[in-house]
Design a protein around this motif. Structure first.
Motif, PDB file in Angstrom:
ATOM      1  N   SER A 101       0.819  -1.212   0.000  1.00  0.00           N
ATOM      2  CA  SER A 101       0.000   0.000   0.000  1.00  0.00           C
ATOM      3  C   SER A 101       0.852   1.260   0.000  1.00  0.00           C
ATOM      4  CB  SER A 101      -0.935   0.003   1.213  1.00  0.00           C
ATOM      5  OG  SER A 101      -1.870  -1.044   1.142  1.00  0.00           O
ATOM      6  N   LEU A 102       1.891   1.260   0.828  1.00  0.00           N
ATOM      7  CA  LEU A 102       2.752   2.442   0.894  1.00  0.00           C
ATOM      8  C   LEU A 102       3.458   2.672  -0.431  1.00  0.00           C
ATOM      9  CD1 LEU A 102       3.809   4.712   2.671  1.00  0.00           C
ATOM     10  CD2 LEU A 102       5.668   3.205   3.402  1.00  0.00           C
ATOM     11  N   LYS A 103       3.935   1.595  -1.054  1.00  0.00           N
ATOM     12  CA  LYS A 103       4.592   1.724  -2.356  1.00  0.00           C
ATOM     13  C   LYS A 103       3.631   2.289  -3.402  1.00  0.00           C
ATOM     14  CE  LYS A 103       7.162  -1.570  -3.940  1.00  0.00           C
ATOM     15  NZ  LYS A 103       7.644  -2.918  -4.320  1.00  0.00           N
ATOM     16  N   VAL A 104       2.384   1.830  -3.373  1.00  0.00           N
ATOM     17  CA  VAL A 104       1.401   2.313  -4.343  1.00  0.00           C
ATOM     18  C   VAL A 104       1.103   3.795  -4.135  1.00  0.00           C
ATOM     19  CG1 VAL A 104      -1.032   2.153  -5.014  1.00  0.00           C
ATOM     20  CG2 VAL A 104       0.338   0.090  -4.798  1.00  0.00           C
ATOM     21  N   VAL A 105       0.955   4.219  -2.878  1.00  0.00           N
ATOM     22  CA  VAL A 105       0.666   5.627  -2.594  1.00  0.00           C
ATOM     23  C   VAL A 105       1.820   6.521  -3.062  1.00  0.00           C
ATOM     24  CG1 VAL A 105       0.280   7.327  -0.778  1.00  0.00           C
ATOM     25  CG2 VAL A 105      -0.862   5.116  -0.666  1.00  0.00           C
ATOM     26  N   LEU A 106       3.043   6.120  -2.756  1.00  0.00           N
ATOM     27  CA  LEU A 106       4.202   6.908  -3.180  1.00  0.00           C
ATOM     28  C   LEU A 106       4.350   6.907  -4.699  1.00  0.00           C
ATOM     29  CD1 LEU A 106       6.811   5.859  -0.443  1.00  0.00           C
ATOM     30  CD2 LEU A 106       5.378   7.912  -0.526  1.00  0.00           C
ATOM     31  N   SER A 107       4.073   5.748  -5.313  1.00  0.00           N
ATOM     32  CA  SER A 107       4.156   5.667  -6.777  1.00  0.00           C
ATOM     33  C   SER A 107       3.130   6.582  -7.433  1.00  0.00           C
ATOM     34  CB  SER A 107       3.927   4.223  -7.237  1.00  0.00           C
ATOM     35  OG  SER A 107       4.939   3.376  -6.771  1.00  0.00           O
ATOM     36  N   ASN A 108       1.885   6.553  -6.933  1.00  0.00           N
ATOM     37  CA  ASN A 108       0.850   7.407  -7.501  1.00  0.00           C
ATOM     38  C   ASN A 108       1.142   8.882  -7.285  1.00  0.00           C
ATOM     39  OD1 ASN A 108      -0.560   5.196  -8.408  1.00  0.00           O
ATOM     40  ND2 ASN A 108      -2.014   5.167  -6.715  1.00  0.00           N
ATOM     41  N   ALA A 109       1.755   9.200  -6.154  1.00  0.00           N
ATOM     42  CA  ALA A 109       2.116  10.595  -5.896  1.00  0.00           C
ATOM     43  C   ALA A 109       3.115  11.087  -6.940  1.00  0.00           C
ATOM     44  CB  ALA A 109       2.702  10.731  -4.491  1.00  0.00           C
ATOM     45  N   LEU A 110       4.078  10.227  -7.287  1.00  0.00           N
ATOM     46  CA  LEU A 110       5.063  10.599  -8.308  1.00  0.00           C
ATOM     47  C   LEU A 110       4.449  10.578  -9.701  1.00  0.00           C
ATOM     48  CD1 LEU A 110       7.975  11.143  -9.331  1.00  0.00           C
ATOM     49  CD2 LEU A 110       8.321   8.662  -9.313  1.00  0.00           C
ATOM     50  N   ASP A 111       3.733   9.513  -9.995  1.00  0.00           N
ATOM     51  CA  ASP A 111       3.238   9.318 -11.359  1.00  0.00           C
ATOM     52  C   ASP A 111       2.141  10.297 -11.749  1.00  0.00           C
ATOM     53  OD1 ASP A 111       4.967   7.240 -11.675  1.00  0.00           O
ATOM     54  OD2 ASP A 111       3.487   5.665 -11.303  1.00  0.00           O
ATOM     55  N   PHE A 112       1.283  10.671 -10.817  1.00  0.00           N
ATOM     56  CA  PHE A 112       0.110  11.461 -11.184  1.00  0.00           C
ATOM     57  C   PHE A 112       0.045  12.824 -10.492  1.00  0.00           C
ATOM     58  CE2 PHE A 112      -1.117   6.910 -11.444  1.00  0.00           C
ATOM     59  CZ  PHE A 112      -1.088   6.822 -12.827  1.00  0.00           C
ATOM     60  N   TYR A 113       0.275  12.872  -9.183  1.00  0.00           N
ATOM     61  CA  TYR A 113       0.183  14.145  -8.481  1.00  0.00           C
ATOM     62  C   TYR A 113       1.297  15.101  -8.913  1.00  0.00           C
ATOM     63  CZ  TYR A 113      -3.390  12.260  -5.339  1.00  0.00           C
ATOM     64  OH  TYR A 113      -4.554  11.723  -4.833  1.00  0.00           O
TER      65      TYR A 113
END
Length: 463
Positions: A108-120
């Protein structure tokens, strides 16, 4: 692996060269073109770390260039606040809270950090770096061009069996690429045929938009070719949800669009009717798809019913625990929950492993609060675009209308497939949000300047 390394270096080199020769803002269309065309298979897997995809390399390079060169336009950027900043920050914080309470904390933490980089991060860069209407159009033109390239690849896949993604190591995605009729469905460079259809549903209205502002016959020929290729490919994806979303988009353009859009839609309707007459097999396919969808005993009917099953199972899982109802089970946790549902045909318990609905995935993984925040973000976007469409000059408000239609169509498709937070269509959607929400301010700013420069407004809207 060699091809992946070459693509990594090529994309990074092109972004760097464009930034140094034409300025940082010129890299934005290049980035979105690459993010749309490049498949998720183009990545280097680093054990225990984040996967280094070519698109992620492009994001890292873009971020570095933004920090190094983007400040040259900082004076313009600082005068305007980032649209939706509080809702985006709230969503990110809530996803972190959900991750810290996740049943699979590391994932979950990896996904949140990945989405923050990829989209936010991508959203923030685009929302704060676009300084002219011309750049907004170039970014959207790059999306159209990229989807046109994907459509050519899709036709090669459909009629010759050649797929660009086969040049990379095969990946297992959130849902299988070997499901019902999957060998007959076009996916081009996308993870799944449905996601490719999602992207085309977003792109087709923009082709129609560019047809209304095209200045030369050559531009119009290119756009008509793009439009034909997109309709051809979206039919070959055999994806019912995007088909419905496209029909809804067309209806909204007919109801609220200008006369020029209605003219083009009339031409499309006539061409479509001619195709159905000349090629009756196309009509038979559409009719049989409808009948199969309404038959719960057919594979397509059971796939349709499965979306309702997902909602029931998800709500039942959250109802067992008040805290889970609030923050869910953690991002990317659905397949680990072991949820089950009774098969009405056999009376046996079936495992529910694949979540083919972004709405259900967000609800189960981040709770009702997380679902509310995402809904608020999308609704706020629609309210802003609707208000801008009503108050802007008619010569410019079509941009806001097409943007709002894109958001509505994407919301509908979220109920049919897990299209939130992964795949090329997500990059397209987040870039569209950033460009759409900054366009009205840019238009008003430049319109004041155009009043002092003869013919500037006409020249500022390129195809």
């Amino acid at each position: 692996m060699v091809l992946i390394c070459i693509l990594h270096l090529m994309v990074a080199g092109v972004l760097l060269a464009v930034a140094l020769t034409k300025g940082f803002e010129a890299t934005l269309p290049v980035f979105v073109f690459a993010a749309t065309v490049l498949p998720g298979e183009s990545k280097i897997v680093v054990p225990g770390m984040f996967d280094l995809s070519t698109t992620r390399v492009a994001i890292i390079v873009l971020t570095c260039l933004y920090l190094a060169l983007g400040s040259r336009n900082g004076g313009k950027r600082r005068r305007f606040a980032t649209p939706l900043r509080y809702l985006l920050l709230s969503t990110l914080v809530w996803n972190l809270i959900s991750a810290f309470n996740s049943v699979v904390f590391t994932n979950s933490l990896k996904v949140v950090l990945s989405n923050a980089l990829d989209f936010y991060v991508v959203y923030y860069i685009f929302a704060t770096s676009v300084t002219t209407v011309r750049t907004s159009h170039k970014i959207l033109a790059a999306i159209v061009a990229a989807l046109t390239v994907c459509c050519v690849s899709g036709l090669l896949e459909t009629y010759f069996g050649w797929r660009f993604i086969d040049q990379f190591p095969a990946l297992t995605y959130r849902f299988s690429n070997q499901g019902y009729m999957e060998d007959l469905r076009t996916r081009s460079t996308f993870p799944h045929s449905i996601l490719f259809a999602n992207a085309l549903t977003l792109g087709i209205p923009w082709v129609l938009y560019f047809l209304t502002v095209a200045k030369t016959n050559l531009q119009k020929v290119y756009l008509w070719i793009s439009l034909i290729l997109m309709f051809w490919n979206i039919y070959k994806t055999m994806s019912r949800g995007p088909w419905l979303a496209l029909v809804l988009s067309v209806v909204l353009m007919l109801l609220f669009g200008p006369t020029s859009i209605r003219k083009y839609l009339t031409i499309i309707a006539l061409v479509t009717s001619a195709v159905l007459i000349v090629r009756p097999g196309v009509w038979d396919t559409l009719r049989n798809t409808y009948y199969a969808t309404t038959d719960p005993d057919s594979p397509r009917g059971s796939s349709y019913e499965y979306r309702y099953t997902l909602m029931r199972v998800g709500m039942r899982a959250l109802a067992k625990d008040v805290s889970r109802s609030a923050w869910g089970f953690g991002p990317e946790s659905f397949s680990y929950l072991g949820l089950e549902e009774i098969n009405p045909s056999t009376g046996n318990m079936n495992n529910v492993e694949s979540c083919d609905s972004a709405v259900v995935a967000i609800m189960v993984e981040t709770g009702y609060v997380g679902l509310f925040l995402v809904a608020a973000l999308l609704l706020k976007t629609l309210v802003i675009l609707w208000q801008e469409w009503r108050h802007m000059a008619k010569s410019a408000n079509l941009f806001c209308l097409i943007s709002a239609i894109n958001v509505i169509a994407y919301c509908l498709m979220m109920t049919c497939v897990q299209n939130w937070g992964w795949g090329q269509q997500s990059y397209i959607f987040w870039v569209l949000l950033a460009v759409s929400l900054t366009y009205p301010r840019l238009y008003r700013t430049q319109r004041r300047a155009w009043k002092h420069v003869p013919h500037a407004e006409a020249e500022a809207v390129p195809c």
